[in-house]
Design a protein around this motif. Structure first.
Motif, PDB file in Angstrom:
ATOM      1  N   TRP A   1      -6.324   0.946  12.111  1.00 14.78           N
ATOM      2  CA  TRP A   1      -6.060   1.797  10.947  1.00 14.78           C
ATOM      3  C   TRP A   1      -6.376   3.222  11.372  1.00 14.78           C
ATOM      4  O   TRP A   1      -7.498   3.529  11.750  1.00 14.78           O
ATOM      5  CB  TRP A   1      -6.918   1.364   9.749  1.00 14.78           C
ATOM      6  N   LEU A   2      -5.376   4.069  11.322  1.00 11.14           N
ATOM      7  CA  LEU A   2      -5.513   5.419  11.871  1.00 11.14           C
ATOM      8  C   LEU A   2      -5.285   6.471  10.791  1.00 11.14           C
ATOM      9  O   LEU A   2      -4.519   6.229   9.853  1.00 11.14           O
ATOM     10  CB  LEU A   2      -4.485   5.625  12.988  1.00 11.14           C
ATOM     11  N   LEU A   3      -5.926   7.614  10.956  1.00 11.02           N
ATOM     12  CA  LEU A   3      -5.658   8.719  10.045  1.00 11.02           C
ATOM     13  C   LEU A   3      -5.871  10.035  10.762  1.00 11.02           C
ATOM     14  O   LEU A   3      -6.480  10.080  11.831  1.00 11.02           O
ATOM     15  CB  LEU A   3      -6.481   8.638   8.763  1.00 11.02           C
TER      16      LEU A   3
ATOM     17  N   LYS B   1     -11.008  -0.573   7.948  1.00  8.57           N
ATOM     18  CA  LYS B   1     -10.049  -0.921   6.893  1.00  8.57           C
ATOM     19  C   LYS B   1     -10.840  -1.051   5.592  1.00  8.57           C
ATOM     20  O   LYS B   1     -11.856  -1.743   5.564  1.00  8.57           O
ATOM     21  CB  LYS B   1      -9.401  -2.255   7.264  1.00  8.57           C
ATOM     22  N   ASP B   2     -10.392  -0.312   4.515  1.00  5.94           N
ATOM     23  CA  ASP B   2     -11.199  -0.380   3.280  1.00  5.94           C
ATOM     24  C   ASP B   2     -10.862  -1.636   2.485  1.00  5.94           C
ATOM     25  O   ASP B   2      -9.907  -2.315   2.755  1.00  5.94           O
ATOM     26  CB  ASP B   2     -10.994   0.876   2.424  1.00  5.94           C
TER      27      ASP B   2
ATOM     28  N   MET C   1       0.820  -1.217   0.000  1.00  5.50           N
ATOM     29  CA  MET C   1       0.000   0.000   0.000  1.00  5.50           C
ATOM     30  C   MET C   1       0.845   1.254   0.000  1.00  5.50           C
ATOM     31  O   MET C   1       0.534   2.245  -0.623  1.00  5.50           O
ATOM     32  CB  MET C   1      -0.884   0.041   1.245  1.00  5.50           C
ATOM     33  N   THR C   2       1.956   1.203   0.787  1.00  6.44           N
ATOM     34  CA  THR C   2       2.728   2.424   0.970  1.00  6.44           C
ATOM     35  C   THR C   2       3.986   2.445   0.132  1.00  6.44           C
ATOM     36  O   THR C   2       4.797   3.337   0.272  1.00  6.44           O
ATOM     37  CB  THR C   2       3.112   2.587   2.451  1.00  6.44           C
ATOM     38  N   LYS C   3       4.150   1.441  -0.713  1.00  7.84           N
ATOM     39  CA  LYS C   3       5.312   1.356  -1.603  1.00  7.84           C
ATOM     40  C   LYS C   3       6.627   1.530  -0.841  1.00  7.84           C
ATOM     41  O   LYS C   3       7.480   2.335  -1.197  1.00  7.84           O
ATOM     42  CB  LYS C   3       5.216   2.402  -2.703  1.00  7.84           C
TER      43      LYS C   3
ATOM     44  N   HIS D   1      -4.096   7.301   1.178  1.00  4.74           N
ATOM     45  CA  HIS D   1      -3.893   7.789  -0.189  1.00  4.74           C
ATOM     46  C   HIS D   1      -3.684   9.308  -0.222  1.00  4.74           C
ATOM     47  O   HIS D   1      -4.304  10.020  -1.008  1.00  4.74           O
ATOM     48  CB  HIS D   1      -5.059   7.382  -1.102  1.00  4.74           C
ATOM     49  N   GLU D   2      -2.837   9.791   0.657  1.00  2.33           N
ATOM     50  CA  GLU D   2      -2.426  11.205   0.718  1.00  2.33           C
ATOM     51  C   GLU D   2      -3.519  12.172   1.186  1.00  2.33           C
ATOM     52  O   GLU D   2      -3.319  13.379   1.177  1.00  2.33           O
ATOM     53  CB  GLU D   2      -1.878  11.692  -0.643  1.00  2.33           C
ATOM     54  N   LYS D   3      -4.683  11.653   1.599  1.00  2.00           N
ATOM     55  CA  LYS D   3      -5.744  12.550   2.070  1.00  2.00           C
ATOM     56  C   LYS D   3      -5.933  12.412   3.578  1.00  2.00           C
ATOM     57  O   LYS D   3      -5.492  11.431   4.167  1.00  2.00           O
ATOM     58  CB  LYS D   3      -7.064  12.214   1.379  1.00  2.00           C
ATOM     59  N   TRP D   4      -6.627  13.340   4.137  1.00  7.72           N
ATOM     60  CA  TRP D   4      -7.094  13.353   5.524  1.00  7.72           C
ATOM     61  C   TRP D   4      -5.994  13.662   6.537  1.00  7.72           C
ATOM     62  O   TRP D   4      -6.186  13.549   7.730  1.00  7.72           O
ATOM     63  CB  TRP D   4      -7.805  12.028   5.928  1.00  7.72           C
ATOM     64  N   ARG D   5      -4.834  14.057   6.049  1.00  7.16           N
ATOM     65  CA  ARG D   5      -3.755  14.400   6.992  1.00  7.16           C
ATOM     66  C   ARG D   5      -4.159  15.592   7.857  1.00  7.16           C
ATOM     67  O   ARG D   5      -3.727  15.720   8.985  1.00  7.16           O
ATOM     68  CB  ARG D   5      -2.490  14.791   6.222  1.00  7.16           C
ATOM     69  N   ASN D   6      -4.969  16.512   7.283  1.00  5.58           N
ATOM     70  CA  ASN D   6      -5.241  17.770   7.972  1.00  5.58           C
ATOM     71  C   ASN D   6      -6.394  17.705   8.962  1.00  5.58           C
ATOM     72  O   ASN D   6      -6.909  18.734   9.372  1.00  5.58           O
ATOM     73  CB  ASN D   6      -5.463  18.898   6.956  1.00  5.58           C
TER      74      ASN D   6
END
Lengths: 312, 190
Positions: B166-168, B189-190, A306-308, B175-180
């Protein structure tokens, strides 16, 4: 012919050591300033020389038909060095001469505090200015080796000897280099092994299953040194003291002093293995051992995909 | 003059947002623990030449908040790692994609991470930085999962222990989203 290359952090006494060394050996001292002026004049205009001093990428430009400045520099450096013994400072010489038999590759370093103090005294600048000067110099050295050779000049694997001049003076360092040179040139007893046992080519391990092989692949991706089943720990003995049971963890990471056991088998075997690991921890309390269970292994592979590679 | 309303990311209003199981650590939980860590680090590194290294990108908010709780003149720098592909899927290597600008030789380095699980990435970084001759090197992580640890890395400061959730949010992404998100959420988990 002996080539000694010397890579140095700014104000780590590298230039002083190189000069003293060349004097003691009675050999030529080659550094960027004199070499570029004297050896590239026929192909480089004054403007080219200025650009070469400023930008490492300029070395990748064509200097002669079919040859870049970098290639010409390497050829001429090798030609100059082959005329006799030479001490070569900088210019990526540790890489250019990395395959030269008998060459010695030295790097000098020192703490920022020590180097800063030297810059302050040499250039009469403030502490902040001294740090900036060092930062810029370090960046430029790094950029040069990285742009021309794709290597990290601070990687100790590029050198035979790294000298920290925080507490070593020029004389100490010169003596250490001369001793190493002497040892290298000493006629060897034919029975004396040429290489250390550690360097002897090791047979590739024969893994017991694909999970172990995949795990070794992950460790390789992280450039971690590992050994496969390097040690067997006795964990039970009979009344006479004979070993009745022993345990050989699958991997050992010497840098982190960690053993890793991969367990992707059936639950009934896992229980037995857990018992062994528990016993191992009791008998050898200082040992660091991690078990990778089937579920952990699968989620590691999954996260990794997933994170390469940015798995943490 | 019309006041612009506060803009905070609200997952419940976004159709494709991941399903949140619960708020694992609220903004207040995080800020309070970060302040405690800041006090501990300030005490332990008093009088030392401290360099704090942020491992991008997940650590950005933790690093920003933590460093402002440090009462010392620390140098701050950033590193990032990424995968360089090899000739096959099995031969790629992890490499530094953003290296340090400051020299760490002879200095006390504290590497700041958002989460340490297996320790492989941080182990790789520690191994690399040790070769540059720092006086010491330690790790401070906001979240730690010791149960997943494979590599014996020097975690000296930890904010919270976690399991395999699974945390965000607060820097961590999917996938680079939801960091903020200002808090850390546990998601399906998707």
């Amino acid at each position: 012919m002996t080539v000694i290359t010397l890579s140095r952090q700014m104000c780590s006494l590298g230039d002083e050591i190189a000069s003293e060394l060349a004097g003691r050996l009675g050999c030529q001292l080659i550094d960027r300033g004199n070499f570029l002026q004297q050896n590239l004049q026929d192909i480089a205009t004054p403007a080219d020389l200025r650009m070469l001093a400023e930008s490492p990428k300029y070395y990748l430009r064509e200097a002669l038909p079919g040859s870049t400045f970098k290639q010409v520099l390497e050829e001429r450096l090798q030609k100059a060095a082959h005329g006799g013994d030479a001490v070569i400072v900088g210019m990526g010489a540790q890489i250019i001469f990395s395959r030269e038999k008998g060459a010695l590759h030295i790097r000098t370093i020192a703490s920022i505090k020590k180097r800063s103090a030297r810059v302050k005294s040499q250039y009469r600048v403030s502490a902040g200015e001294a740090e900036n000067i060092l930062l810029n110099a370090d960046k430029r050295h790094k950029r040069y080796v990285s742009a021309l050779y794709g290597a990290d000049n601070s990687d100790p694997a590029l050198y035979d000897l790294v000298l920290n001049t925080d507490h070593l003076g020029v004389e100490d360092c010169v003596q250490a280099i001369l001793a190493l040179k002497e040892e290298r040139e000493r006629p060897k007893n034919p029975n004396e092994p040429e290489i250390c046992p550690d360097e002897a080519p090791r047979k590739p391990p024969v893994f017991k299953n694909t999970a172990e092989e995949e795990f070794a692949g992950i460790l390789n991706m992280y450039q971690m040194d590992w050994e496969y089943e390097p040690k067997t720990f006795p964990i039970s003995w009979d009344a006479e003291g004979n070993i009745t049971s022993a345990f050989s963890p699958d991997f050992y990471l010497p840098k982190f002093d960690t053993y890793i056991e991969i367990t992707t088998m059936n639950q009934k075997y896992v229980t037995a293995k857990n018992r062994k690991v528990k016993k191992l921890r009791e008998l050898y309390p200082g040992i660091h051992i991690s078990i990778v269970y089937k579920h952990d292994f699968n989620s590691l592979i999954e996260r990794f995909k997933m994170t390469k590679g940015e798995e943490q | 003059m019309n006041k612009i309303p506060d803009a905070t990311l609200d997952l419940s209003q976004i159709p494709d947002a991941p399903a949140i199981k619960k708020i694992a650590f609220s903004e207040q939980d995080i800020q309070s623990r970060v302040a405690e860590l800041g006090r501990e680090i300030t005490r332990d590194y008093a009088g030392r030449d401290l360099v704090m290294v942020c491992v991008l990108k997940g650590t950005l908010y933790f690093f920003a908040d933590l460093t402002r709780c440090i009462g010392l003149p620390a140098a701050l720098d950033f590193m990032a790692v990424g995968m360089y592909p090899g000739t096959t899927n099995q031969t790629g290597v992890v490499r530094i994609t953003k290296d340090l600008d400051v020299d760490i030789t002879g200095r006390h380095v504290l590497v700041i991470e958002d989460i340490v699980r297996t320790g492989l990435t941080i182990g790789y970084l520690v191994q690399n930085m040790e070769a540059r001759g720092p006086a010491s090197i330690n790790i401070c992580t906001l979240l730690d999962n010791p149960a997943q640890r494979l590599v014996n890395v020097p975690v000296a400061y930890r904010g919270f222990d976690v399991s395999g959730e699974w945390l965000l949010g607060y820097g961590m992404d999917i996938h680079e989203k939801w960091r903020n998100l200002p808090y850390i959420a546990e998601v399906e988990k998707d």
